[in-house]
Design a protein around this motif. Structure first.
Motif, PDB file in Angstrom:
ATOM      1  N   UNK A  94       0.830  -1.203   0.000  1.00  0.00           N
ATOM      2  CA  UNK A  94       0.000   0.000   0.000  1.00  0.00           C
ATOM      3  C   UNK A  94       0.866   1.255   0.000  1.00  0.00           C
ATOM      4  N   UNK A  95       1.996   1.208   0.692  1.00  0.00           N
ATOM      5  CA  UNK A  95       2.930   2.342   0.681  1.00  0.00           C
ATOM      6  C   UNK A  95       3.494   2.552  -0.701  1.00  0.00           C
ATOM      7  N   UNK A  96       3.868   1.482  -1.366  1.00  0.00           N
ATOM      8  CA  UNK A  96       4.392   1.580  -2.728  1.00  0.00           C
ATOM      9  C   UNK A  96       3.355   2.182  -3.675  1.00  0.00           C
ATOM     10  N   UNK A  97       2.096   1.806  -3.486  1.00  0.00           N
ATOM     11  CA  UNK A  97       1.029   2.278  -4.378  1.00  0.00           C
ATOM     12  C   UNK A  97       0.701   3.744  -4.125  1.00  0.00           C
ATOM     13  N   UNK A  98       0.698   4.154  -2.841  1.00  0.00           N
ATOM     14  CA  UNK A  98       0.444   5.565  -2.565  1.00  0.00           C
ATOM     15  C   UNK A  98      -0.607   5.849  -1.514  1.00  0.00           C
ATOM     16  N   UNK A 126       8.288   2.707   6.749  1.00  0.00           N
ATOM     17  CA  UNK A 126       9.459   3.526   6.451  1.00  0.00           C
ATOM     18  C   UNK A 126      10.340   2.858   5.402  1.00  0.00           C
ATOM     19  N   UNK A 127      10.587   1.571   5.565  1.00  0.00           N
ATOM     20  CA  UNK A 127      11.413   0.846   4.598  1.00  0.00           C
ATOM     21  C   UNK A 127      10.769   0.855   3.214  1.00  0.00           C
ATOM     22  N   UNK A 128       9.457   0.633   3.163  1.00  0.00           N
ATOM     23  CA  UNK A 128       8.759   0.627   1.880  1.00  0.00           C
ATOM     24  C   UNK A 128       8.796   2.002   1.228  1.00  0.00           C
ATOM     25  N   UNK A 129       8.675   3.066   2.023  1.00  0.00           N
ATOM     26  CA  UNK A 129       8.743   4.424   1.484  1.00  0.00           C
ATOM     27  C   UNK A 129      10.092   4.682   0.844  1.00  0.00           C
ATOM     28  N   UNK A 130      11.164   4.301   1.526  1.00  0.00           N
ATOM     29  CA  UNK A 130      12.511   4.557   0.998  1.00  0.00           C
ATOM     30  C   UNK A 130      12.786   3.712  -0.243  1.00  0.00           C
ATOM     31  N   UNK A 131      12.368   2.455  -0.218  1.00  0.00           N
ATOM     32  CA  UNK A 131      12.651   1.567  -1.342  1.00  0.00           C
ATOM     33  C   UNK A 131      11.900   1.969  -2.610  1.00  0.00           C
TER      34      UNK A 131
END
Length: 235
Positions: A97-101, A128-133
């Motif tokens: 979900x973080x990757x998608x937005x 946090x990790x997903x946001x950075x990646x």
């Protein structure tokens, strides 16, 4: 672009240091050195171009060269999701979900919930990790877990939906969505919401919606809902 994170920086910051753990990763693992360029976000839509001035594995210090601000999203996506029995499935949802937005997540405890305690600290690290990646500049907000009934007492702005599996009159989510509107979507546990919970949501002006013709797992339903909202809002 490799992205780093520091919540304490803003437009007026000139220099800052990473904590010991991040400093060690930057210097020992990534082998960065003085004058190397690092890109950093504060998770609030700002991207900073920085230069290492002290390549210390205990306190890596940088100076800010420039920054740019991401456009503020024209919509706010809030998914309210019952934690899954298996933690790794909910963690997968948080990452994707973080990757998608996604912008905001609230775990809800329902009558049929099999998990009623969550590890907020671990979930925050996954976000946090997903946001950075994924090079996302906005860190999703993770709220504390709350009961379904207590959540309904809170007023949500924009379009409010409840996705459930009962055979009732429902719109498909894709037909109910509108671009540039704030959206809150309730996703139930394995076993779905109870009839009483659905009634409470409808009494609170939530619109019942379907996510498709198949029965989805909780985390899959949440991802389908997340992608549908972001897709509708793409330029």
């Amino acid at each position: 672009m490799q992205l780093f994170y520091n919540i304490n920086i803003n437009e007026t910051t000139e220099n800052f240091s990473f904590d010991k753990e991040e400093s060690k990763h930057i210097i020992k693992v990534l082998r960065k050195k003085d004058t190397d360029i690092l890109y950093v976000t504060n998770g609030l839509g700002l991207l900073f171009k920085t230069e290492i001035t002290l390549a210390s594995d205990s306190k890596c210090t940088v100076k800010i060269i420039s920054f740019e601000k991401s456009a503020t999203p024209k919509f706010h996506l809030h998914l309210v999701v019952a934690p899954t029995k298996m933690n790794d499935r909910f963690e997968w949802f948080l990452e994707k979900a973080t990757e998608i937005g996604i912008h905001e997540i609230t775990p809800i405890i329902c009558d049929r919930s099999e998990r009623k305690v969550i590890n907020t600290e671990r979930f925050d690290k996954i976000l946090l990790t997903a946001m950075k990646q994924s090079n996302v500049l906005f860190l999703p907000k993770l709220n504390n877990a709350i009961s379904f009934k207590d959540f309904l007492k809170q007023k949500q702005q924009g379009l409010n939906f409840i996705a459930h599996c009962e055979e009732t009159d429902k719109k498909t989510l894709k037909k109910a969505l509108k671009p540039n509107e704030n959206v809150t979507i309730l996703i139930g546990p394995e076993g779905d919401f109870t009839e009483k919970e659905i009634e409470l949501a409808l009494d609170s002006n939530y619109i019942p919606v379907s996510l498709g013709n198949t029965r989805l797992r909780t985390e899959t339903a949440a991802i389908v809902a997340c992608h549908s909202v972001v897709f509708v809002n793409e330029n």
